[in-house]
Design an enzyme around this catalytic site. Structure first.
Site, PDB file in Angstrom:
ATOM      1  N   ASP A   1       0.789  -1.233   0.000  1.00 38.03           N
ATOM      2  CA  ASP A   1       0.000   0.000   0.000  1.00 38.03           C
ATOM      3  C   ASP A   1       0.822   1.285   0.000  1.00 38.03           C
ATOM      4  O   ASP A   1       0.706   2.136  -0.892  1.00 38.03           O
ATOM      5  CB  ASP A   1      -0.979  -0.006   1.175  1.00 38.03           C
ATOM      6  CG  ASP A   1      -0.314  -0.320   2.520  1.00 38.03           C
ATOM      7  OD1 ASP A   1       0.873  -0.682   2.538  1.00 38.03           O
ATOM      8  OD2 ASP A   1      -0.994  -0.197   3.558  1.00 38.03           O
TER       9      ASP A   1
ATOM     10  N   GLU B   1      -7.381   4.862   8.097  1.00 37.58           N
ATOM     11  CA  GLU B   1      -7.271   5.195   6.672  1.00 37.58           C
ATOM     12  C   GLU B   1      -8.479   5.938   6.110  1.00 37.58           C
ATOM     13  O   GLU B   1      -8.331   6.896   5.340  1.00 37.58           O
ATOM     14  CB  GLU B   1      -7.002   3.919   5.855  1.00 37.58           C
ATOM     15  CG  GLU B   1      -5.611   3.348   6.010  1.00 37.58           C
ATOM     16  CD  GLU B   1      -5.443   2.568   7.302  1.00 37.58           C
ATOM     17  OE1 GLU B   1      -4.285   2.367   7.740  1.00 37.58           O
ATOM     18  OE2 GLU B   1      -6.476   2.148   7.887  1.00 37.58           O
TER      19      GLU B   1
END
Length: 673
Positions: free
Chosen positions: A437, A573
């Site tokens: 990521d 997130e």
């Protein structure tokens, strides 16, 4: 006159003659009259009567005294000059504040106590209201306001002292356990900008901030106060039951250790500063000063210790101006460097910070791609602050190497890289979730950090986003949510980690910095999906992983959750991306979504005695099955982004001056010196 007969006749007697001389005659025979001429001749006769040795000794003494006099005069002159300059500087201090040559001032205002009195909150200047989402906003010219008067003297002293220590350090330089987790989730083993100059940062001429130029402070609103209350509740649990340890176990009122370095405390330092929690910050600072010791025989994960510890210390140094945090950052930074001593220069995953050794995990010689490519912001900044380019050279070499590797798929990278060969392994599997990521996140952020000059980073980022569009984007049913799946050997999987919800914020940040406008459109569709990962779940909290339905089925939602994936770790997130989206669009719905998430955290994860806990089952509101663990990133990231999301002051951590690392620690964007 006396005759001879008279003398013979009587007894003998003494006769005296008196002679009187005039002034001219006295001088003529050398008589004494105290004149300068007479004294000079008298001294000269005395001098001539001395032996040669005596005269030499006297001359030596006179010469010695003369030399001492010259030296004393010079020293006193310098001292007087220093005192004079210091006096002048002290007079200017009341009106001027030093700033380092950064895109931002060297320090933010010192934190004040946060309470219901909005007027007590730090005074920060307002940024212009955000423009509509279809218009890209240019860089802001506004700056964070100066510290209050009662903190200026200390701030200037600390900043000057820090720079002096760096200069002195630069002069001196010139003359077995493995971590098997990914950001808190257990992982099974079988699964350029030129380097900084050696010159230390110089101080700009302080710029005085006139009262008439200062804008009214933006008051703390009710939602921000709710975040402060949540932080204090979490901090109470940590302080009462886990002080100085890595993580709180709120249900058992105990703690767990990962590295034994006070991870939660260090992760939360800059959050406390931003929230204005002065007392809590000072208490934590004392622990860092007195108890934080890196000289211990312990293995730490390079990636996690870099983003949490090094990043947290660097960020706190920039916000507070306190050189203590920079010194600690240099210490841990140096102790992490052995990780780069590999045949390929791709770093090992684990470092023993006491012994100075490094090694890969027990089960493999691979490192994850995200780990080795998501430490660059921190090490580059450490080089810039210290003037020692070894930190930046090490991490830049990693990025340049990855840039040249084969095995990519339209910019998408595999999840693993071998530390011996330097090549990608486990080819054919591509994801924006765990293990990959933050590689994509740091491509963009390094480019921004370095002043948008490192074209290779931008090229790799743009190519990767195109790869995401081509290979990983799909739409769900029935609401047709756009999501990012995974690709394994040509087969698409509708699986999406919550970790992927960093992407909307990253896309929005890129669009804000001049990249393609369709990046913002994609960000808007993806943040809707991330919100639905919360809204379509019974507790209103997202699971760790979701699977999306690609075909419409009666009675089925877009989101499907497998039993093994339904835990929630208090991750940041989605809130992070909501913060970016609100900053760049001004759309209040993003604040509303964040408020819903905070309320559900309070409803299902709050522990009455202090702290919050991750949960095992987001689908069971009556029994979410608490896991008895509060991750450090809940204080370091989740609540920090919540507070910034709810702020009406868009200049609070100005995104044209700061870049957040992947642990939400803001670091300054570089500008030419």
């Amino acid at each position: 006159m006396y005759s001879g007969a008279a003398a013979a006749a009587g007894p003998p007697r003494r006769d005296f003659i008196s002679v009187t001389l005039g002034p001219e005659e006295a001088v003529g025979v050398g008589g004494y009259n105290n004149s300068k001429a007479w004294r000079r001749r008298s001294c000269w006769r005395k001098w001539k009567q001395l032996s040669r040795l005596q005269r030499s000794v006297i001359l030596f003494l006179f010469a010695f005294l003369a030399v001492c006099g010259v030296i004393s005069y010079t020293s006193m002159g310098e001292a007087w000059k220093s005192i004079t300059n210091k006096s002048l500087d002290d007079q200017r201090t009341e009106q001027e504040i030093p700033r380092l040559k950064l895109a931002n001032p060297a320090v933010l205002p010192a934190p004040q106590k946060a309470d219901a009195n909005h007027g007590d909150y730090p005074e920060l200047s307002l940024q212009k209201p955000p423009k509509p989402p279809h218009v890209r906003r240019g860089p802001s010219n506004l700056q964070i306001k100066a510290p209050w008067r009662d903190t200026r003297l200390k701030t200037q002293h600390d900043t000057l002292r820090a720079v002096e220590e760096l200069v002195e350090a630069d002069k001196v330089e010139k003359t077995e356990k493995s971590i098997i987790s990914w950001r808190g989730a257990v992982i099974e083993p079988d699964q350029s900008t030129e380097p900084p100059s050696s010159k230390i940062m110089e101080l700009e001429k302080p710029s005085s901030v006139e009262a008439e130029d200062q804008k009214e402070p933006v008051p703390i609103n009710e939602r921000q106060l709710a975040v402060i209350e949540a932080f204090r509740h979490a901090w109470k649990g940590y302080k009462d039951f886990a002080w100085g340890h890595d993580e709180l176990k709120p249900l058992s009122k105990s703690y767990s250790e990962w590295f034994g370095l006070g991870l939660t405390l260090i992760d939360a330092l800059d959050t406390m500063w931003i929230l204005g929690l002065k007392e809590e910050f000072e208490e934590a600072r004392k622990w860092v000063a007195n108890d934080l010791v890196f000289d211990k025989n312990v293995d730490v994960n390079l990636f996690e210790s870099t983003i949490r510890i090094l990043g947290g210390l660097l960020s706190t140094y920039h916000l507070s101006g306190d050189s203590l945090f920079l010194e600690k950052a240099k210490d841990i930074g140096n102790r992490l460097m052995p990780a780069f001593k590999t045949p390929s220069k791709i770093p090992y995953s684990d470092v023993n910070i006491g012994r100075g050794t490094a090694h890969p995990p027990r089960w493999t010689s691979d490192s994850t791609v995200a780990e080795v490519t998501s430490i660059q912001l921190e090490f580059r900044e450490l080089s810039r602050l210290t003037g020692d380019d070894k930190f930046q050279k090490a991490v830049d070499e990693v990025m340049k190497h990855v840039h040249t590797l084969s095995g990519k798929n339209d910019g998408l990278v595999p999840m693993f890289i071998n530390t011996n060969s330097g090549q990608f392994t486990h080819l054919g599997v591509y994801t924006l979730g765990a293990r990959a990521d933050s590689y994509y996140e740091y491509l963009l952020k390094q480019w921004i950090q370095g002043g948008k000059k490192e074209n290779e980073l931008l090229e790799d980022y743009m190519r990767a986003i195109e790869g995401v569009k081509k290979h990983l984007l799909q739409r769900s049913e029935p609401k047709k949510l756009t999501f990012v799946g995974e690709l394994a050997h040509g087969h698409f999987s509708a699986k999406m980690d919550h970790l992927v919800c960093f992407l909307p914020g990253t896309l929005a940040l890129g669009a804000h910095n001049g990249l393609a406008a369709d990046h913002m459109k994609l960000a808007e569709t993806l943040i809707e999906t991330c919100y639905q990962m919360y809204a379509q779940v019974e507790t209103g909290l997202s699971p760790e992983i979701v699977h999306f339905n690609l075909h419409a089925q009666k009675g089925h939602k877009d989101v499907e959750i497998k039993p093994a994936d339904r835990h929630n770790l208090l991750r940041p997130e989605t809130v992070e991306s909501l913060f970016y989206m609100y900053r760049f669009t001004g759309d209040k719905k993003y604040q509303d979504w964040g408020w819903e998430i905070l309320q559900n955290f309070n409803r299902y994860t709050r522990v009455p005695t202090g702290g919050y806990t991750s949960i095992n089952n987001v689908q069971n509101p009556s029994n979410p099955e608490p896991r008895d663990k509060m991750e450090s990133f809940f204080l370091g990231e989740t609540l920090k982004y919540m507070f910034l999301l709810f702020s009406d002051d868009i200049d609070l951590i100005n995104l044209d001056k700061y870049i957040f690392n992947t642990e939400a620690h803001p670091l300054p964007i570089w500008v030419p010196a």
